[in-house]
Write an enzyme that holds these catalytic residues in place. Structure first.
Site, mmCIF file in Angstrom:
data_model
loop_
_atom_site.group_PDB
_atom_site.id
_atom_site.type_symbol
_atom_site.label_atom_id
_atom_site.label_comp_id
_atom_site.label_asym_id
_atom_site.label_seq_id
_atom_site.Cartn_x
_atom_site.Cartn_y
_atom_site.Cartn_z
ATOM 1 N N HIS A 217 -59.331 -7.646 -58.275
ATOM 2 C CA HIS A 217 -59.440 -9.043 -59.042
ATOM 3 C C HIS A 217 -58.589 -9.128 -60.132
ATOM 4 C CE1 HIS A 217 -62.370 -9.869 -55.950
ATOM 5 N NE2 HIS A 217 -63.431 -9.388 -56.423
ATOM 6 N N HIS B 92 -66.085 -16.414 -57.478
ATOM 7 C CA HIS B 92 -66.884 -15.328 -57.172
ATOM 8 C C HIS B 92 -68.315 -15.349 -57.457
ATOM 9 C CE1 HIS B 92 -67.938 -11.028 -56.552
ATOM 10 N NE2 HIS B 92 -66.488 -10.577 -56.204
ATOM 11 N N GLU C 119 -66.101 -15.869 -50.467
ATOM 12 C CA GLU C 119 -64.817 -15.938 -51.506
ATOM 13 C C GLU C 119 -63.542 -16.600 -50.527
ATOM 14 O OE1 GLU C 119 -64.396 -12.285 -53.588
ATOM 15 O OE2 GLU C 119 -66.391 -11.788 -52.863
#
Length: 349
Positions: free
Chosen positions: A112, A181, A312
């Site tokens: 991420h 998220h 996601e």
């Protein structure tokens, strides 16, 4: 009350105990139909939106004494993640003959965007007629990524649909993969698990992963496996039947420039439904496997394993190192503008 001349009633306020350097703001757009959501901007990290009257989403925008974990380590509650969402194997990739080394923050891999990804930086807000836009400039070399990247994320309401849209422009070729998220539990805030949720994902293939959750490179058919979610399954029974710990996998979607349906979650007890539409080639279904009950939320609720799920929409994990995966590189002069649409159906109210 924060009246606005636009159709959206918009509130901006200081939030929590942040200093002038570590600014914390809470942005609350409210719409004529009663739908509202909250977006928290702070450093660190960036919070997400609140689904209005129905406590169906795990709420990252509650006041600081309700969600102390966000001031410490947090599992990306409600965050925009980037510059590249999901995992990059060993935090390295080669571009135009040059090897780039990224920040390592998830075992041997980069996750991420790295140690200080887009969830841990301050964004600049701008009010729109039907929502709000956030923008920032990611400098050249941030977390090891090449080139300056300008990013815009908008949250707008289109009828009964909450639309999350992304745009990006790069000064030099760089991988880009942005997503949202948010965690959801359609049974409501504080519900201990999502086992009674009925899940459907419109995907004929998925990506098997290794022990560090990096895709092996195989694109495997879902037929006859635990990953066949093309027909609704009750999550708890499904996990038991196939003896799996949960999902943290990319499902491969049909590629389209037009938005397409990709996932639906139904909670029979409340009648609530969440549907997701996207133009992205993949959706990461995550069942909160790493939630451990250490974070406290509203009214003292804790978030144990499997107490929330994420859908996601994004490119495929580690695509920068897999030439046969959908392209993830953004070149100068080209715009990056996928569309992610989490749709809050009429049942969610």
């Amino acid at each position: 009350p924060c009246p606005s001349p636009s159709p959206v009633n918009f509130c901006r306020s200081r939030f929590g105990g942040g200093s002038s350097r570590d600014l914390e703001q809470l942005h609350t757009p409210s719409f004529p139909n009663g739908f509202s959501y909250k977006i928290r901007v702070w450093r660190p990290p960036l919070g997400g939106r609140d689904g209005g009257k129905v406590p169906a989403a795990i709420r990252p925008a509650e006041s600081g004494h309700h969600l102390l974990g966000l001031h410490q380590k947090h599992p990306y509650f409600g965050a925009v993640v980037g510059r590249v969402a999901n995992r990059i194997a060993k935090g390295t990739f080669t571009l135009d003959g040059k090897e780039y080394k990224l920040a390592i923050n998830n075992g041997p891999n980069s996750l991420h965007g790295g140690v200080r990804g887009f969830d841990k930086v301050l964004w600049t807000p701008r009010v729109l007629s039907n929502g709000i836009e956030f923008s920032r400039v990611s400098p050249d070399g941030e977390e090891g990524y090449p080139g300056e990247l300008k990013v815009w994320v908008t949250y707008t309401l289109d009828g009964g649909e909450l639309v999350v849209n992304y745009r990006a422009q790069a000064s030099q070729t760089t991988p880009v993969n942005l997503t949202n998220h948010s965690y959801f539990n359609l049974a409501g805030q504080g519900s201990p698990n999502i086992y009674d949720h009925e899940v459907t994902i419109e995907a004929d293939a998925f990506l098997p992963v290794d022990e560090t959750l990096i895709p092996t490179g195989e694109i495997a058919p879902v037929q006859g496996t635990a990953f066949d979610l093309r027909k609704p399954v009750e999550l708890g029974k499904h996990l038991q039947e196939f003896h799996i710990n949960g999902f943290d996998h990319n499902f491969c979607l049909k590629r389209s420039k037009e938005k397409q349906f990709c996932a639906r979650v139904h909670h029979a007890g409340s009648g609530r439904v969440l549907e997701v539409y996207t133009t992205q080639p993949g959706i990461q279904f995550y069942t909160g496997n790493f939630l451990d009950g250490t974070l406290k939320g509203k009214t003292g609720a804790v978030y144990p394993k499997h107490s929330g799920f994420c859908l996601e929409t994004q490119n495929w994990p580690n695509a920068v190192n897999q030439p046969h995966f959908p392209p993830v590189l953004l070149k100068p002069g080209a715009g990056w503008e996928p569309l992610q649409e989490p749709v809050s159906c009429a049942e969610i109210r």
